[in-house]
Scaffold this motif. Structure first.
Motif, short mmCIF file in Angstrom:
data_model
loop_
_atom_site.label_atom_id
_atom_site.label_comp_id
_atom_site.label_asym_id
_atom_site.label_seq_id
_atom_site.Cartn_x
_atom_site.Cartn_y
_atom_site.Cartn_z
N ARG A 22 4.56 83.52 46.47
CA ARG A 22 5.44 82.63 45.13
C ARG A 22 6.77 81.89 45.54
O ARG A 22 7.21 81.45 46.66
CB ARG A 22 6.38 84.00 44.94
N ILE A 23 6.63 80.69 44.96
CA ILE A 23 7.45 79.60 45.96
C ILE A 23 8.67 79.90 45.71
O ILE A 23 9.11 79.11 46.78
CB ILE A 23 7.28 78.46 44.48
N ILE A 24 9.43 80.82 45.14
CA ILE A 24 10.68 81.21 45.09
C ILE A 24 11.61 81.81 46.75
O ILE A 24 12.08 81.90 47.29
CB ILE A 24 11.21 82.02 43.97
N GLU A 25 9.97 82.49 47.30
CA GLU A 25 9.54 82.96 48.38
C GLU A 25 10.51 81.96 49.69
O GLU A 25 10.71 82.74 50.57
CB GLU A 25 9.03 83.77 48.85
N VAL A 26 10.42 80.88 48.91
CA VAL A 26 10.25 80.14 50.58
C VAL A 26 11.39 78.50 49.92
O VAL A 26 12.00 78.52 51.34
CB VAL A 26 8.97 79.46 50.55
N SER A 27 11.48 78.64 48.74
CA SER A 27 12.09 77.09 48.68
C SER A 27 13.48 77.28 48.66
O SER A 27 14.08 76.29 49.32
CB SER A 27 12.10 77.90 47.17
N GLU A 28 14.08 78.86 48.52
CA GLU A 28 15.29 78.63 49.10
C GLU A 28 15.94 79.00 50.52
O GLU A 28 16.80 78.18 50.98
CB GLU A 28 16.22 80.48 48.46
N LYS A 29 14.92 79.53 51.43
CA LYS A 29 14.95 79.20 52.93
C LYS A 29 15.12 78.47 53.36
O LYS A 29 15.85 77.63 54.25
CB LYS A 29 13.74 80.43 53.28
N VAL A 30 14.12 77.31 52.73
CA VAL A 30 14.14 75.40 53.43
C VAL A 30 15.52 75.02 52.89
O VAL A 30 15.42 74.44 53.38
CB VAL A 30 12.62 75.51 53.35
N GLY A 31 15.75 75.11 51.64
CA GLY A 31 16.98 74.19 52.22
C GLY A 31 16.73 73.32 50.20
O GLY A 31 16.81 72.44 49.92
N SER A 32 15.29 73.66 49.69
CA SER A 32 15.36 72.43 48.55
C SER A 32 15.79 72.64 47.50
O SER A 32 16.53 74.10 47.36
CB SER A 32 13.55 73.18 48.14
N GLY A 33 15.94 71.84 46.69
CA GLY A 33 16.78 71.69 45.12
C GLY A 33 15.89 72.32 44.43
O GLY A 33 16.92 72.00 43.23
N ILE A 34 15.40 73.28 44.38
CA ILE A 34 14.80 74.01 43.35
C ILE A 34 15.99 75.20 43.11
O ILE A 34 16.35 75.81 44.13
CB ILE A 34 13.52 74.37 43.39
N ALA A 35 16.24 74.98 41.61
CA ALA A 35 17.29 75.97 41.36
C ALA A 35 16.50 77.29 40.75
O ALA A 35 15.63 76.73 39.81
CB ALA A 35 18.20 75.41 40.31
N TYR A 36 17.45 78.31 40.49
CA TYR A 36 17.09 79.50 39.75
C TYR A 36 18.22 80.22 39.34
O TYR A 36 18.88 79.96 38.85
CB TYR A 36 16.22 80.17 40.93
N GLY A 37 17.21 80.36 38.31
CA GLY A 37 18.27 81.52 36.78
C GLY A 37 17.56 82.76 37.28
O GLY A 37 17.92 83.51 37.54
N CYS A 38 16.83 83.23 35.71
CA CYS A 38 16.51 84.71 35.82
C CYS A 38 15.37 84.97 36.98
O CYS A 38 15.92 86.62 36.90
CB CYS A 38 15.95 84.19 34.35
N ARG A 39 14.98 84.24 37.39
CA ARG A 39 13.25 84.37 38.52
C ARG A 39 12.65 85.05 37.50
O ARG A 39 12.33 86.40 38.11
CB ARG A 39 14.43 85.35 39.17
N GLU A 40 12.51 85.15 36.04
CA GLU A 40 12.20 86.01 35.59
C GLU A 40 11.09 85.25 34.41
O GLU A 40 10.93 86.23 33.42
CB GLU A 40 12.55 87.02 34.79
N SER A 41 10.50 84.63 34.50
CA SER A 41 9.72 83.43 33.63
C SER A 41 10.24 83.47 32.37
O SER A 41 9.48 82.84 31.86
CB SER A 41 8.07 83.79 33.46
#
Ligand code: FES
Length: 96
Positions: A22-41
């Motif tokens: 899942r993209i979320i599993e990688v994006s935070e680790k690499v420091g991408s600017g993709i932000a998250y809130g609910c994480r549940e669609s």
């Protein structure tokens, strides 16, 4: 196991991940600017533009389709918290 190369265009970083990650599993680790809130669609915070490789991503669930429709985004935008990477793709935060 099949691998996929996922490139975060906003930070110029590419990583090789197992297909089905899942993209979320990688994006935070690499420091991408993709932000998250609910994480549940639900919230649409993680809107992500797919620059290439849309055909290498998982199908949209009915929940993702509904959330994307509510944000009136182009067809090449996905929710990073829901999208599985099945092959090579290039992405960036929506609007970033
Ligand atoms: S983090 Fe809320 S829809 Fe992805």
């Amino acid at each position: 196991m099949a691998k996929a190369r996922l490139t975060f265009a906003d930070i110029g970083v590419s990583v090789t991940v197992p297909a089905g990650t899942r993209i979320i599993e990688v994006s935070e680790k690499v420091g991408s600017g993709i932000a998250y809130g609910c994480r549940e669609s639900d919230c649409g915070t993680c809107l992500t533009t797919v620059e290439s490789g849309m055909e290498h991503l998982s199908e949209k669930s009915p929940y993702e389709i509904a959330t994307l429709a509510g944000h009136n985004v182009p067809a090449n935008v996905r929710l990073a918290c829901q999208t599985l990477v099945l092959g090579d793709a290039v992405i960036r935060p929506y609007g970033g």
